[in-house]
Design a protein around this motif. Structure first.
Motif, mmCIF file in Angstrom:
data_model
loop_
_atom_site.group_PDB
_atom_site.id
_atom_site.type_symbol
_atom_site.label_atom_id
_atom_site.label_comp_id
_atom_site.label_asym_id
_atom_site.label_seq_id
_atom_site.Cartn_x
_atom_site.Cartn_y
_atom_site.Cartn_z
ATOM 1 N N HIS A 166 10.690 1.011 8.022
ATOM 2 C CA HIS A 166 9.350 0.586 8.062
ATOM 3 C C HIS A 166 9.015 -0.328 6.744
ATOM 4 O O HIS A 166 8.729 0.578 5.669
ATOM 5 C CB HIS A 166 8.254 1.860 8.179
ATOM 6 C CG HIS A 166 6.926 1.110 8.776
ATOM 7 N ND1 HIS A 166 5.852 1.887 8.639
ATOM 8 C CD2 HIS A 166 6.441 -0.029 8.729
ATOM 9 C CE1 HIS A 166 4.824 1.294 8.890
ATOM 10 N NE2 HIS A 166 5.055 -0.169 8.696
ATOM 11 N N ALA A 167 8.586 -1.470 6.688
ATOM 12 C CA ALA A 167 8.402 -2.105 5.527
ATOM 13 C C ALA A 167 7.102 -2.422 5.616
ATOM 14 O O ALA A 167 6.557 -2.952 6.817
ATOM 15 C CB ALA A 167 9.364 -3.497 5.454
ATOM 16 N N VAL A 168 6.191 -2.260 4.469
ATOM 17 C CA VAL A 168 4.846 -2.667 4.381
ATOM 18 C C VAL A 168 4.600 -3.685 3.439
ATOM 19 O O VAL A 168 5.005 -3.278 2.185
ATOM 20 C CB VAL A 168 3.924 -1.264 4.192
ATOM 21 C CG1 VAL A 168 2.531 -1.715 3.903
ATOM 22 C CG2 VAL A 168 4.213 -0.275 5.096
ATOM 23 N N VAL A 169 3.950 -4.613 3.721
ATOM 24 C CA VAL A 169 3.834 -5.718 2.604
ATOM 25 C C VAL A 169 2.230 -6.031 2.510
ATOM 26 O O VAL A 169 1.527 -5.936 3.356
ATOM 27 C CB VAL A 169 4.317 -7.215 3.166
ATOM 28 C CG1 VAL A 169 3.997 -8.194 2.162
ATOM 29 C CG2 VAL A 169 5.849 -7.054 3.657
ATOM 30 N N VAL A 170 1.731 -5.588 1.474
ATOM 31 C CA VAL A 170 0.337 -5.747 0.786
ATOM 32 C C VAL A 170 0.139 -7.048 0.265
ATOM 33 O O VAL A 170 0.452 -7.411 -0.725
ATOM 34 C CB VAL A 170 0.172 -4.530 -0.232
ATOM 35 C CG1 VAL A 170 -1.402 -4.598 -0.182
ATOM 36 C CG2 VAL A 170 0.594 -3.141 0.634
ATOM 37 N N GLY A 171 -0.376 -7.914 1.002
ATOM 38 C CA GLY A 171 -0.678 -9.393 0.702
ATOM 39 C C GLY A 171 0.051 -10.220 1.582
ATOM 40 O O GLY A 171 0.959 -10.156 2.371
ATOM 41 N N ARG A 172 -0.729 -11.304 1.694
ATOM 42 C CA ARG A 172 -0.281 -12.271 2.875
ATOM 43 C C ARG A 172 -0.473 -13.748 2.437
ATOM 44 O O ARG A 172 -0.615 -14.774 3.121
ATOM 45 C CB ARG A 172 -1.179 -12.149 4.055
ATOM 46 C CG ARG A 172 -2.828 -12.250 3.752
ATOM 47 C CD ARG A 172 -3.557 -12.006 5.043
ATOM 48 N NE ARG A 172 -5.015 -12.091 4.925
ATOM 49 C CZ ARG A 172 -5.806 -12.091 5.813
ATOM 50 N NH1 ARG A 172 -5.745 -12.166 6.831
ATOM 51 N NH2 ARG A 172 -7.285 -11.740 5.362
ATOM 52 N N CYS A 194 -0.407 -5.794 5.474
ATOM 53 C CA CYS A 194 -1.754 -5.287 5.047
ATOM 54 C C CYS A 194 -2.460 -6.333 4.083
ATOM 55 O O CYS A 194 -1.758 -6.997 3.594
ATOM 56 C CB CYS A 194 -1.552 -4.000 4.134
ATOM 57 S SG CYS A 194 -0.685 -2.792 5.356
ATOM 58 N N HIS A 195 -3.603 -6.437 4.139
ATOM 59 C CA HIS A 195 -4.403 -7.508 3.586
ATOM 60 C C HIS A 195 -5.853 -6.755 3.540
ATOM 61 O O HIS A 195 -6.230 -5.451 3.511
ATOM 62 C CB HIS A 195 -4.591 -8.657 4.111
ATOM 63 C CG HIS A 195 -4.580 -8.708 5.700
ATOM 64 N ND1 HIS A 195 -6.048 -8.288 6.075
ATOM 65 C CD2 HIS A 195 -3.845 -8.532 6.762
ATOM 66 C CE1 HIS A 195 -5.887 -8.175 7.675
ATOM 67 N NE2 HIS A 195 -4.716 -8.227 7.915
ATOM 68 N N SER A 196 -6.845 -7.665 2.800
ATOM 69 C CA SER A 196 -8.270 -7.290 2.433
ATOM 70 C C SER A 196 -9.143 -6.673 3.568
ATOM 71 O O SER A 196 -9.878 -6.002 3.299
ATOM 72 C CB SER A 196 -8.978 -8.311 1.718
ATOM 73 O OG SER A 196 -8.993 -9.364 2.786
#
Length: 287
Positions: A166-172, A194-196
């Motif tokens: 499971h990879a979580v990327v914070v920012g788009r 994930c984002h604001s």
């Protein structure tokens, strides 16, 4: 992945970037010997933002060290979108230019996307056009966005298994968060962006086997947010050499972690140089 009482092992981007740049230098030298052509990267800078000026100077210096010729186009801050697009179009049509880098962000009065799209796909060594984005998404030949490309090389260097994780990327952002997620998905990771507007971000962070922080907020993610043993890639760079991850607390919980500076940053430029030489090789019909 399981937790460990020992601090996380550092992912040394500086050493890996140095090795990649040595390989790029050798490739540039070999190409020149074979064809008489020196790979050329054109840098385009609008205005005189001090940080942007510094970044461009750094990239041009690294080009010189790697046997890559650089051409610099400095445009005034008041440049219009039409003038910028025309200038990039001229570079795209110039056979002596093999790669084009538009230093971003550009001024708020400019259509940055229109400027990016003026870069010929064959010369998009920074991986910013929709053509390159589609290639990343479909796993087709092309140039990756440099920072995400550097992240993938770091993960490979440290033998991080991605399939099924499971990879979580914070920012788009279009040049970091989104392409990073696409490249991870292409390696069979399960990806969450994930984002604001994401609700209950801490709960998602605690599920991440691999975390890519690219939100642009200093010390935004702390150790208590992490899954024990997680691989933490801090792609943030904020004033004071501070990343998006609170390093001291995160290192006590993570299994692998990139420092700031010395992690992702050096890899970004190393990938840019490597892709410039690859672009020159392809344009000469040798790849």
């Amino acid at each position: 992945m399981t937790g460990s009482p020992r601090p996380a092992r550092l992912m040394d981007g500086t050493a890996l970037a140095r090795r990649l740049t040595d390989e790029t230098t050798a490739a540039a030298t070999a190409l020149h010997r074979r064809t008489g052509t020196t790979p050329c990267l054109a840098t385009v800078l609008v205005g005189e933002d001090p940080a942007s000026v510094t970044y461009v100077r750094m990239k041009r210096n690294r080009c010189a060290q790697a046997g890559i010729r650089s051409r610099h186009l400095a445009l005034p801050a008041a440049t219009s979108t039409a003038r910028l697009v025309d200038a990039i179009g001229e570079l795209s049509a110039d056979p002596d230019v093999h790669g084009i880098l538009l230093q971003h962000p550009v001024g708020p009065h400019l259509d940055e996307r229109a400027a990016f799209e003026a870069i010929a796909p064959a010369k998009d060594v920074d991986g910013v056009t929709t053509h390159s984005f589609a290639a990343m998404g479909f796993g087709l030949p092309g140039f990756v966005s440099c920072t995400p490309g550097g992240i993938m090389r770091l993960l490979d260097e440290y033998r991080v298994e991605l399939s099924g994780k499971h990879a979580v990327v914070v920012g788009r952002s279009a040049i970091l968060g989104k392409p990073a997620g696409l490249l991870l998905l292409g390696r069979d990771a399960t990806v969450t962006y994930c984002h604001s507007r994401t609700r209950d971000l801490p709960s998602l962070l605690r599920e991440a086997d691999v975390l890519v922080a690219a939100v642009g907020k200093p010390d935004f993610i702390r150790g208590e947010h992490l899954k024990p043993g997680a691989v933490v890639i801090d792609a943030g760079y904020n004033p004071g050499n501070t990343g998006d991850v609170h390093f001291a607390s995160a290192r006590e919980r993570a299994g692998l972690i990139t420092p700031v500076p010395g992690g992702v940053g050096p890899m970004t430029i190393a990938v840019l140089l490597a892709q410039t030489v690859r672009a020159a090789t392809r344009q000469l019909g040798l790849d």
